[in-house]
Each structure stands twice: as structure tokens, then as C-alpha cells.
Design an enzyme around this catalytic site. Structure first.
Site, PDB file in Angstrom:
ATOM      1  N   CYS A 123       1.885  -5.255 -11.602  1.00 43.97           N
ATOM      2  CA  CYS A 123       0.653  -4.268 -11.492  1.00 43.97           C
ATOM      3  C   CYS A 123       0.791  -2.997 -11.888  1.00 43.97           C
ATOM      4  O   CYS A 123       0.185  -2.422 -12.832  1.00 43.97           O
ATOM      5  CB  CYS A 123       0.205  -4.423 -10.245  1.00 43.97           C
ATOM      6  N   LYS A 177      -9.660  -0.135  -9.156  1.00 44.33           N
ATOM      7  CA  LYS A 177      -8.401  -1.137  -9.152  1.00 44.33           C
ATOM      8  C   LYS A 177      -7.560  -0.210  -9.784  1.00 44.33           C
ATOM      9  O   LYS A 177      -6.250  -0.071  -9.474  1.00 44.33           O
ATOM     10  CB  LYS A 177      -8.632  -2.303  -9.468  1.00 44.33           C
TER      11      LYS A 177
HETATM   12  N1  SAJ Z   1       8.392   2.416  -5.823  1.00 44.08           N
HETATM   13  C1  SAJ Z   1       8.979   3.701  -5.921  1.00 44.08           C
HETATM   14  N2  SAJ Z   1       8.591   4.892  -5.298  1.00 44.08           N
HETATM   15  C2  SAJ Z   1       7.686   4.642  -4.388  1.00 44.08           C
HETATM   16  C3  SAJ Z   1       7.148   3.397  -4.095  1.00 44.08           C
HETATM   17  C4  SAJ Z   1       7.193   2.173  -5.181  1.00 44.08           C
HETATM   18  O1  SAJ Z   1       9.850   3.637  -6.930  1.00 44.08           O
HETATM   19  O2  SAJ Z   1       7.670   5.658  -3.505  1.00 44.08           O
HETATM   20  C5  SAJ Z   1       8.652   1.289  -6.904  1.00 44.08           C
HETATM   21  C6  SAJ Z   1       8.866   0.075  -6.115  1.00 44.08           C
HETATM   22  O3  SAJ Z   1      10.302  -0.008  -5.922  1.00 44.08           O
HETATM   23  C7  SAJ Z   1       8.400  -0.890  -7.298  1.00 44.08           C
HETATM   24  C8  SAJ Z   1       7.291  -0.322  -7.690  1.00 44.08           C
HETATM   25  O4  SAJ Z   1       7.205   0.941  -7.522  1.00 44.08           O
HETATM   26  O5  SAJ Z   1       9.470  -1.072  -8.299  1.00 44.08           O
HETATM   27  C9  SAJ Z   1       5.908  -0.736  -7.488  1.00 44.08           C
HETATM   28  O6  SAJ Z   1       6.039  -1.384  -6.152  1.00 44.08           O
HETATM   29  P1  SAJ Z   1       4.906  -1.051  -5.089  1.00 44.08           P
HETATM   30  O7  SAJ Z   1       5.335  -1.458  -3.763  1.00 44.08           O
HETATM   31  O8  SAJ Z   1       4.429   0.270  -5.036  1.00 44.08           O
HETATM   32  O9  SAJ Z   1       3.770  -2.073  -5.272  1.00 44.08           O
HETATM   33  P2  SAJ Z   1       3.537  -3.534  -5.818  1.00 44.08           P
HETATM   34  O10 SAJ Z   1       3.461  -3.446  -7.237  1.00 44.08           O
HETATM   35  O11 SAJ Z   1       4.294  -4.415  -5.030  1.00 44.08           O
HETATM   36  O12 SAJ Z   1       1.846  -3.651  -5.351  1.00 44.08           O
HETATM   37  C10 SAJ Z   1       0.833  -2.805  -5.970  1.00 44.08           C
HETATM   38  C11 SAJ Z   1       0.140  -2.588  -4.754  1.00 44.08           C
HETATM   39  N3  SAJ Z   1      -0.706  -1.327  -4.975  1.00 44.08           N
HETATM   40  C12 SAJ Z   1      -0.890  -0.005  -4.282  1.00 44.08           C
HETATM   41  O13 SAJ Z   1       0.058   0.344  -3.458  1.00 44.08           O
HETATM   42  C13 SAJ Z   1      -1.546   0.948  -4.946  1.00 44.08           C
HETATM   43  C14 SAJ Z   1      -0.728  -3.645  -4.190  1.00 44.08           C
HETATM   44  O14 SAJ Z   1      -1.539  -3.094  -3.159  1.00 44.08           O
HETATM   45  C15 SAJ Z   1      -1.738  -3.972  -5.334  1.00 44.08           C
HETATM   46  O15 SAJ Z   1      -2.388  -5.023  -4.819  1.00 44.08           O
HETATM   47  C16 SAJ Z   1      -0.588  -4.394  -6.534  1.00 44.08           C
HETATM   48  O16 SAJ Z   1       0.067  -3.423  -6.926  1.00 44.08           O
HETATM   49  C17 SAJ Z   1      -1.548  -5.162  -7.425  1.00 44.08           C
HETATM   50  O17 SAJ Z   1      -1.425  -6.476  -7.614  1.00 44.08           O
HETATM   51  O18 SAJ Z   1      -2.062  -4.504  -8.066  1.00 44.08           O
END
Ligand code: SAJ
Length: 436
Positions: A260, A206
Site C-alpha cells: 500500500c 485513502k
Molecule cells: N515504516 C517505517 N517507519 C515508520 C513506520 C513504518 O520505516 O515510522 C515502514 C515499515 O517498516 C514498513 C512500511 O513502512 O516497511 C509500511 O508499513 P506500515 O506499518 O506503515 O503500514 P502497512 O503498509 O502495513 O499498512 C498501511 C496502513 N496505513 C497507515 O498507517 C496510514 C494501514 O492502515 C492501511 O490499511 C494499509 O497501509 C493499506 O492497506 O493501505
């Protein structure tokens, strides 16, 4: 349904509550537990306090069916699932107090033959050191009397129900028997398959998944900073680089928010500071993005003590979740510079600074745009995708910082704006329009 075992789910948050409802929907008699008395009162009245429509539907149906009940006290069951928050403290050290408290309150209800599963994202060995230890404290042998497992959730907020049902899972048993039992349990109500490993392996998996994303986003932000200096458009280069079959450069932006990804790498950095040097650097790069944009804005003429309109408080587009949002870091950086700000978000109304926002989104946006020295776009809400230069005509200083590439920078420059876009050199106004 033939799922006759009873469940107690401890922690009815954005993962625990929909999970409990889906378990109830699969036929399990499910007892939900939370320390939040107001939440329990809502649930007892048949109401779901979460906002995702699909979650509301499964939760209200499960409550109405009588298969899901809610109380502040734990109760005996065949299977216990712990889903409480595991934040980091101000020093970025993991705060396991809620897991410990939940287990202390739950352990007295656990009997030989039961299974106890931890779902909360946790440092490696928490299942052994906290869950198993609490069971020992009430006289149970966690390797023989009880099946103890770690099984992290993987849901993406906004798609919670579908992701609980369809994502593959990793389940880690303290013993092989426990792992196999947890696999059978998850596969009884989820479509995804469950891979069995050790508890420490599942805990690490995780943390690895979310840290992978954080480090990749940091690398994308570094590529963006290089592109800004080199006079190249990072999006074009990411597009060509990603044509390579084994390359997947992420998207640069204002930093990483949510409960997360900005948190989980600290569980590894805290326990393995030397080995995790790259992870700490990546965290700092991502958290440094708001300061980076402020410095670019200053170079482009942002005045001292500027008044800045911030479009977007949620940590990503089209959700109402502002936890650990880059907007919060941006606000503290603006405050350090003696500036002031006005936030707008179509979903996160709690972060509106202005009282009595108008109902119409264009009028709302005007509150955060008119008379500002600069406007920063921080969240990729669909509502911000088609904004026209005319909307920004009453700014004091026509400076726009687009940390998400939401605007057509060319069009705004032609309309007399200076546009700072992530991963692209600053575009100066190409002609100044009077009274746009
Ligand atoms: N972000 C970027 N660039 C990217 C992707 C995301 O700047 O290329 C930013 C987003 O805008 C956001 C942040 O990262 O601010 C995080 O967002 P996210 O969309 O990547 O993820 P979360 O936090 O909504 O959900 C994540 C997910 N984990 C992964 O994709 C590895 C989800 O599957 C998990 O269950 C969740 O964390 C968790 O609960 O751990």
C-alpha cells in the site's frame, strides 16, 4: 441477526475474505467470488488459506455456518463489494485492469435498487469512471437506479479482524443517498463509525492517509542521514522532538514496503505530477535507503563482490508478508554491485535461498551469518531483538548493518564488530577479539 440483505463480495484477498466472513458473521448471506480457482476450492472445502489466526477462525466459522459461500462466478445480490488489487505497473502508472475485469464480470448481475461499493485503493474518480461506467454499459443509471459508493479499507496486516471491526471508516457516495446507505451498511457490522463524503473525497482520503505516512517516513530517513553525518544519534533527537505536543517524527529504517504505502502515492503523482513533486521525492528517498546503507558499508570496508547475509524478508516485523519489501530492493542493489546474498526470515520461508533450512532458529541464522562479509538486519522481527555477538562469530568480516536498531551497537563494537546503525555514526570495532 436481522441483516436480511444478500451480499456478493468480489476479490477474496487479505481484505475481501475477512470482510466477507465478518459480514456473514453479522447475519448477511454472503457470496464470495474470486478468479483464483485453487482459492475457491480451498474455501469450498472449508479451509482458509490466509495465515492470521483470527482471520482463519472467522473465515472457517463463516464457511461452516453456510452464511459464506465461494465461487468463481458472481451472483445476484442486494449489495456488491469490490475488493480486488490495484497495483502500479513497471512505469508506476496505476493498473486498474483487475477492477475493470471484476466490474465487467459483476455488472450483468446488478439490478435496479442494488448498491455497489468499491473498496480497492484507487485513483481519484475511479468509482465514477470505472464502476459507474460499467453499470451504464449494462443499461443502468448509476445515479438513480443503483447506489454507487467508494469505501476504502484501512486495515493493518496482522490485526485485520480487529481493524475491520473497530476502525472508523470513510464512505463516499456518488450521490448523498448512496453515501447514507453505505454508512448504514458498514455500521451494521462494524463498531467504528462511518463518515459520509463524496466518492472522490473518499478516494482521495485513502491516498492521503498512506501518502502522509510515506512522506513522514521519508522525512525521518532524511533526519537519519543528517544525524549520521552530524555525529548525533537520531533516536535520541526524535525522542526529544516528539516531546513537543504537535510533533510526531516517524521511525527511520531500510525504506517502506508493503502493498500500500509504496504504491498509493503513485496514484497521486501519476495524475498530478507537478503538484505532487514532494511525494515523488519522498518515494525516491525511501526507495534509496538500501543503496544508502550499501554505500555506508562500502565506506566501512565492505569488499567488492561481497557475500551478504540479509536478516528479514518481510516488509515489517512479525508478519509473513514480503510484498514490495525493502529486502527486495536491497537484493537488486547488491546484484548491481556484483555481490551475492543469503536471506533469512522466520516467517517468509519462500525467500530462503538455502534449501533444507534447519528447524532451529539459531541454526537457521547461522546459515545466513557464517562466512558472510557483512550481515544486514532489514526487518524488525522480535526474533532478531536479542541476538548476541557470539552468533556472529563465524563471519568473514565483522561488519553489521542494522537498519532497524535491533542490536546493542555498543556491545557489538566492544566485541570487535563494526556496526552501521540507521541514524547514527558508524561504530568501529573497539578491540578485536580472537575466536569470539
Ligand atoms: N515504516 C517505517 N517507519 C515508520 C513506520 C513504518 O520505516 O515510522 C515502514 C515499515 O517498516 C514498513 C512500511 O513502512 O516497511 C509500511 O508499513 P506500515 O506499518 O506503515 O503500514 P502497512 O503498509 O502495513 O499498512 C498501511 C496502513 N496505513 C497507515 O498507517 C496510514 C494501514 O492502515 C492501511 O490499511 C494499509 O497501509 C493499506 O492497506 O493501505
Amino acid at each position: 441477526m436481522t441483516n436480511t440483505e444478500t451480499l456478493t463480495v468480489v476479490g477474496l484477498g487479505y481484505v475481501g475474505l475477512p470482510s466477507a466472513a465478518l459480514m456473514a458473521q453479522a447475519g448477511y448471506q454472503t457470496h464470495g467470488v474470486d478468479v483464483n480457482a485453487a482459492l475457491i476450492a480451498d474455501l469450498q472445502a472449508g479451509q482458509c488459506p490466509l495465515s492470521e489466526p483470527e482471520v482463519v477462525e472467522v473465515v472457517t466459522k463463516a464457511l461452516a455456518s453456510g452464511r459464506l459461500t465461494a465461487q468463481t462466478m458472481a451472483a445476484e445480490a442486494d449489495i456488491f463489494i469490490i475488493c480486488v488489487p490495484t497495483p502500479v505497473g513497471p512505469d508506476n502508472a496505476p493498473d486498474l485492469s483487475m477492477v475493470k475485469a471484476a466490474m465487467q464480470a459483476t455488472a450483468p448481475f446488478v439490478r435496479a435498487g442494488n448498491m455497489v461499493i468499491l473498496e480497492s485503493t484507487s485513483p481519484i474518480n475511479t468509482t465514477r469512471d470505472v464502476i459507474a461506467k460499467s453499470l451504464e454499459d449494462v443499461g443502468l443509471d448509476p445515479l438513480n437506479d443503483v447506489d454507487v459508493c467508494y469505501c476504502p479499507e484501512r486495515v493493518f496486516p496482522g490485526r485485520t479482524v480487529q481493524e475491520i471491526l473497530h476502525n472508523d471508516r470513510v464512505v463516499g457516495g456518488l450521490t448523498p443517498r448512496a453515501g447514507l446507505r453505505a454508512k448504514a451498511f458498514y455500521e451494521s457490522f462494524c463498531e467504528g463509525s462511518a463518515s459520509v463524503t463524496t466518492a472522490a473525497g473518499a478516494e482521495f482520503s485513502k491516498l492521503m492517509e498512506n501518502t502522509y505516512r510515506d512522506v513522514n517516513i521519508a522525512m525521518a530517513n532524511v533526519f537519519a542521514r543528517i544525524a549520521e553525518e552530524a555525529g548525533v544519534d537520531v533516536n535520541e533527537v526524535i525522542g526529544t522532538a516528539n516531546l513537543h505536543p504537535r510533533v510526531n517524527v516517524h521511525t527511520p529504517g531500510p525504506g517502506v514496503g508493503g502493498h500500500c504505502i509504496p504504491v498509493d502515492p503513485w496514484f497521486l503523482i501519476d495524475a498530478f505530477p507537478e503538484a505532487a513533486e514532494l511525494l515523488e521525492l519522498s518515494r525516491n528517498i525511501n526507495d534509496g535507503q538500501p543503496r544508502h546503507f550499501l554505500e555506508r558499508a562500502k565506506q566501512a570496508g565492505l569488499p567488492a563482490n561481497a557475500k551478504i547475509g540479509l536478516l528479514g524478508a518481510a516488509y515489517r516485523g512479525n508478519i509473513d508478508d514480503a510484498r514490495d519489501s525493502p529486502t527486495a530492493i536491497m537484493i537488486s542493489e547488491i546484484a548491481k554491485d556484483g555481490g551475492s546474498w543469503m536471506t533469512h526470515d522466520p516467517f517468509v520461508t519462500s525467500m530462503h535461498i538455502h534449501d533444507g533450512y534447519p528447524a532451529n532458529i539459531t541454526d537457521q541464522l547461522s546459515v545466513a551469518i557464517d562466512r558472510m562479509d557483512a550481515v544486514f538486519i532489514l526487518t524488525d522481527h522480535d526474533a532478531y531483538a536479542s541476538l548476541e555477538p557470539e552468533l556472529f562469530s563465524k563471519m568473514r568480516n565483522k561488519l553489521i548493518v542494522d537498519t532497524r536498531r535491533m542490536l546493542d551497537a555498543e556491545r557489538f563494537a566492544e566485541a570487535g564488530f563494526t556496526v552501521i546503525s540507521v541514524g547514527s555514526p558508524t561504530r568501529e570495532k573497539t578491540n578485536l577479539l580472537e575466536n569470539v
